[in-house]
Structure formats: structure tokens, C-alpha cells
Write a protein that holds these residues in place. Structure first.
Motif, mmCIF file in Angstrom:
data_model
loop_
_atom_site.group_PDB
_atom_site.id
_atom_site.type_symbol
_atom_site.label_atom_id
_atom_site.label_comp_id
_atom_site.label_asym_id
_atom_site.label_seq_id
_atom_site.Cartn_x
_atom_site.Cartn_y
_atom_site.Cartn_z
ATOM 1 N N THR B 34 0.834 -1.203 0.000
ATOM 2 C CA THR B 34 0.000 0.000 0.000
ATOM 3 C C THR B 34 0.868 1.253 0.000
ATOM 4 O OG1 THR B 34 -1.701 -1.184 1.238
ATOM 5 C CG2 THR B 34 -1.847 1.220 1.231
ATOM 6 N N TYR B 37 2.474 1.820 -3.487
ATOM 7 C CA TYR B 37 1.568 2.374 -4.510
ATOM 8 C C TYR B 37 1.159 3.809 -4.167
ATOM 9 C CZ TYR B 37 1.190 -2.081 -6.914
ATOM 10 O OH TYR B 37 1.473 -3.206 -7.638
ATOM 11 N N ARG B 38 0.974 4.098 -2.866
ATOM 12 C CA ARG B 38 0.611 5.476 -2.487
ATOM 13 C C ARG B 38 1.723 6.453 -2.899
ATOM 14 N NH1 ARG B 38 -3.989 6.286 -0.166
ATOM 15 N NH2 ARG B 38 -4.952 4.848 1.301
ATOM 16 N N VAL B 43 -0.997 9.069 -4.251
ATOM 17 C CA VAL B 43 -2.405 8.936 -3.869
ATOM 18 C C VAL B 43 -2.440 8.836 -2.354
ATOM 19 C CG1 VAL B 43 -4.434 7.463 -4.011
ATOM 20 C CG2 VAL B 43 -2.920 7.689 -5.981
ATOM 21 N N PHE B 44 -3.005 9.846 -1.688
ATOM 22 C CA PHE B 44 -2.932 9.862 -0.240
ATOM 23 C C PHE B 44 -4.308 10.060 0.395
ATOM 24 C CE2 PHE B 44 1.153 11.206 -1.888
ATOM 25 C CZ PHE B 44 1.975 10.284 -1.277
ATOM 26 N N ASP B 49 0.208 13.822 4.632
ATOM 27 C CA ASP B 49 1.029 12.867 3.885
ATOM 28 C C ASP B 49 1.538 13.446 2.575
ATOM 29 O OD1 ASP B 49 0.257 11.285 5.926
ATOM 30 O OD2 ASP B 49 -0.993 9.934 4.738
ATOM 31 N N CYS B 50 0.786 14.401 2.000
ATOM 32 C CA CYS B 50 1.205 14.930 0.707
ATOM 33 C C CYS B 50 1.724 16.367 0.824
ATOM 34 C CB CYS B 50 0.076 14.825 -0.326
ATOM 35 S SG CYS B 50 -1.547 15.262 0.272
ATOM 36 N N TYR B 62 -3.593 15.544 -4.409
ATOM 37 C CA TYR B 62 -3.151 14.165 -4.193
ATOM 38 C C TYR B 62 -4.037 13.425 -3.186
ATOM 39 C CZ TYR B 62 0.967 15.855 -6.635
ATOM 40 O OH TYR B 62 1.803 16.400 -7.563
ATOM 41 N N THR B 65 -8.514 8.747 -4.411
ATOM 42 C CA THR B 65 -8.442 7.288 -4.358
ATOM 43 C C THR B 65 -7.938 6.785 -5.702
ATOM 44 O OG1 THR B 65 -10.739 7.075 -5.023
ATOM 45 C CG2 THR B 65 -10.286 7.048 -2.649
ATOM 46 N N ASP B 66 -7.452 5.540 -5.695
ATOM 47 C CA ASP B 66 -6.836 4.972 -6.881
ATOM 48 C C ASP B 66 -7.186 3.487 -6.916
ATOM 49 O OD1 ASP B 66 -4.366 5.197 -8.947
ATOM 50 O OD2 ASP B 66 -4.163 3.354 -7.790
ATOM 51 N N VAL B 69 -4.473 1.137 -5.423
ATOM 52 C CA VAL B 69 -4.336 1.246 -3.968
ATOM 53 C C VAL B 69 -5.529 0.583 -3.288
ATOM 54 C CG1 VAL B 69 -4.257 2.872 -2.032
ATOM 55 C CG2 VAL B 69 -2.910 3.320 -4.079
ATOM 56 N N ARG B 73 -5.702 -2.569 -0.641
ATOM 57 C CA ARG B 73 -6.345 -2.437 0.668
ATOM 58 C C ARG B 73 -7.457 -3.484 0.859
ATOM 59 N NH1 ARG B 73 -8.756 2.542 1.949
ATOM 60 N NH2 ARG B 73 -8.426 1.957 4.108
#
Lengths: 155, 155, 155
Positions: B34, B37-38, B43-44, B49-50, B62, B65-66, B69, B73
């Protein structure tokens, strides 16, 4: 090979094993319930899951969410969040030499509360049915944690 | 200090310890997947986080969702939902004095099924690969639960 | 009835029991935090939960998501994903006869890392506070898994 049957001759431990197996089997049932609703309502999370229902864009329409499926998944996650602490704290509590009838009362209340929680979540019953079931199971686990730390704290 | 090595001299228990450690390490790998890929896809889920990728509104893009990811999950959550019952039921089953070769067969099938489930989920392989891996692991856990309750039920 | 108190006379096992009970109680606190934010912010996932706040369409407006509630839920899920491997691997590691001071160092670092992770997630603190707390707990669990497999591998 050492005989481990002595551990299983302990009545508290056998009771913990029985109630834990029941409540974990109940939790596993939630996976089946999710699969049942996904298949009967044609609601999927992955493109490969609905490939059998049509080609290309026709299949993609089944990539959606559904109230009933989400409800079962929330009940399942709530089970995980509550049964994991019961599993760890209950195991250690069982090994700490508690009174048999007190221990069995804890296990019965927890398993009963979680089964009622699932029923209240899935039907659904009006609140505060589900909230009371949740807090009963929660309180049982905290009671075991308190007894364990009071008698065996070692930091 | 009491010697506990007698528990670890039991071959069923040592096998359970080995297979459980492997399957839990595999589950932990999902966190790394995870995170990978994030970071590579930017993708956060959290604004903090970004923060390193830009200031203010520029960073907020950012928070999204993706598909990839979310797929990792879902695989991770499915692991949790299935490995927790294996952990609890498998531990108690191992302590109930089962036949060594039967127990090892259960452990091998479960760990193999969960590794194959992860591969089928992440590539992804067409169905019913993932479904069969899921039901194999599920059946192994239920088989251990049945054997445990049949021999040691104490309510 | 067999005396199990010998297991609890083992210092490593008592330490594991204490630290595990603390970290599981901390995880259970996340449920309370979710409930607190849901009630104070009037953010619910189920129609029956907000029936007390109004009738029909008036109540449905509380069926929504909220940044703070989702943040607590992500912290809770991250706890589950990391405390479950600690529970399984830590139990088996404790039974494998490790050095007492090494074992306690592992338990303290893990519990400290998870408490700091929750603080860093809920305030929130800027990164890499949360990431470092996550990887410290992760590394402690992997270290126990490595020591367990090195000394007790049985496949």
C-alpha cells in the motif's frame, strides 16, 4: 513429544477455546453473507468478479456499492475490531488462573452480545439495541483486561 | 523462571508457530505494498502525507483514491478477516492434541491458499482463482473449528 | 483442575500479557473516539443511528462522512493491521524462550510506537512522525518473526 493435553484439561481454558471458536465462526459467517448479497444483488468491487455477467462496459455497471452489502461489511469490521481484543485479552486472562464461573460468565456475555450485535445490525433493529450489544461486549473485554492487569502487571 | 520450552518441543505447536509467522509476515507485506503504490502514484488519504509534494491547494490534489491502492487495501482487509480466525482457532486446535500430519496438512493448505489469494488479487487473475483460494482457506479454518468443538466442547 | 499458573510465572510471558493488554485497550479506545466524533458531529453510517435526530428526510441528512471520523477510523484500521501480527508473532516469540531483557525491549518499543502513532494520527503531527512510528512497530514485529523462525522453524 510433550503432552499438551494438560492445558486442555484446564476447564477455564477449554471454555475459552469453545466460546472463542463459536464467536470466530460467527465472524467468518459475515464473509459468506457479503458474498451472498454481492452475488444476488450483482454488486462487485473488482472488474474480474463481474466478468461472467457481461462483456466490457456491460459488466462495469456492476462495479458499484449497495446499502445492504456495505451494512454487512460494517458489521464484519466491527466484529474484527471487537473480537481481536477479546481473543488476545481473553487468552491471557484464561491463563491467569481466574475463577471458573466468573470466567464462563465473561465468555457467555461476550459471545451473546456479539451475536445479538450482528442480529441488530443486519435486520436492523432500532437503536439502542446495537449500541447496548456493542457496549456489553466492550465492557466484558475491559473487565477481563482490568482483572489481568491487577493480578499480573509486569512492565 | 519456569521453562516454557516444553511447549515449543511439541511438534504441532512448533509447526503452527512457523506457518503462522509466515502468513502474518505475508499480511504485513500488504502494508508495504500500500505504501509503495501510495508513494509511486501520489495517492494519499491524509493532508499531512502529501505536504511534501506542494503547498496548499497544489498538495490537496493528491488526496484521492486509486484503483490499484484500493485493490491492495481490499486484499489486506480480506487477509485480516481470514487470518484472525485462523490465528485463534489454529492456536486452540494446536493445543488440543491433533495428529501431527493432519495438523500440518491444515496449516500448509491455509498458508498456500492465502498466498495464492494475494497473487490472484494483485495481478489480478480471472475468477474463480481468487474465490477458490478464499474458500480453501475458509474450509481449512472451519475444519479445525469442527475438530476442536467435537473433541473439546465445554460451554 | 490443572494449575496453569506456571505459564504466568514465566516473566517473559507475564510481560507479554501486560504489554498486549495495554496495546489492545488502546486499540479499543479508538471505538470510543469514533463514537464520540459521530455523536458530537452528527455523522452516521446507518439510518437507525440518526433516527433520534429527526424524522424521515430530516434525519437522512446526518448520513454522511466527515474528515475527523474517517481519520479516527483509518487510525483504528491501521492499529488492527499492525496489532494482529504483533499478537500472533509476539505470543509465539514469548513461548520460544527469548532473553527477558530483549523481549521486554521489543514489547516496550512496539507499545510506545503504536501509542505515538495514534497521537501523530489524531492531532495530526506533520510527517514523518506517523511514518516513523509505523515503521518502528513494523520493524519490532519483523524482528520477533525473524528470531522465532531462526530458532524454531518447523515446516
Amino acid at each position: 513429544m510433550v503432552e499438551l493435553t494438560q492445558l486442555m484439561d484446564n476447564e477455564v481454558f477449554m471454555a475459552f477455546a469453545s466460546y472463542t471458536t463459536i464467536v470466530l465462526s460467527k465472524m467468518m459467517f459475515m464473509s459468506t453473507a457479503t458474498a451472498f448479497y454481492r452475488l444476488t444483488r450483482k454488486v462487485f468491487a473488482n472488474p474480474e468478479d463481474c466478468a461472467g455477467f457481461g462483456k466490457g462496459e456491460n459488466a462495469k455497471k456492476y462495479l458499484r456499492t449497495d446499502d445492504r452489502v456495505e451494512r454487512v461489511r460494517r458489521a464484519h469490521l466491527n466484529d474484527l475490531e471487537n473480537i481481536v481484543p477479546f481473543l488476545g485479552i481473553g487468552l491471557l486472562y484464561s491463563l491467569s488462573g481466574p475463577d471458573l464461573s466468573t470466567a464462563i460468565l465473561h465468555f457467555r456475555l461476550f459471545v451473546g452480545a456479539r451475536i445479538y450485535h450482528t442480529i441488530a445490525y443486519l435486520i436492523p433493529l432500532p437503536q439502542p439495541n446495537r449500541a447496548l450489544a456493542f457496549f456489553l461486549g466492550y465492557g466484558v473485554t475491559l473487565s477481563m483486561a482490568y482483572r489481568l492487569l491487577r493480578s499480573r502487571l509486569y512492565l
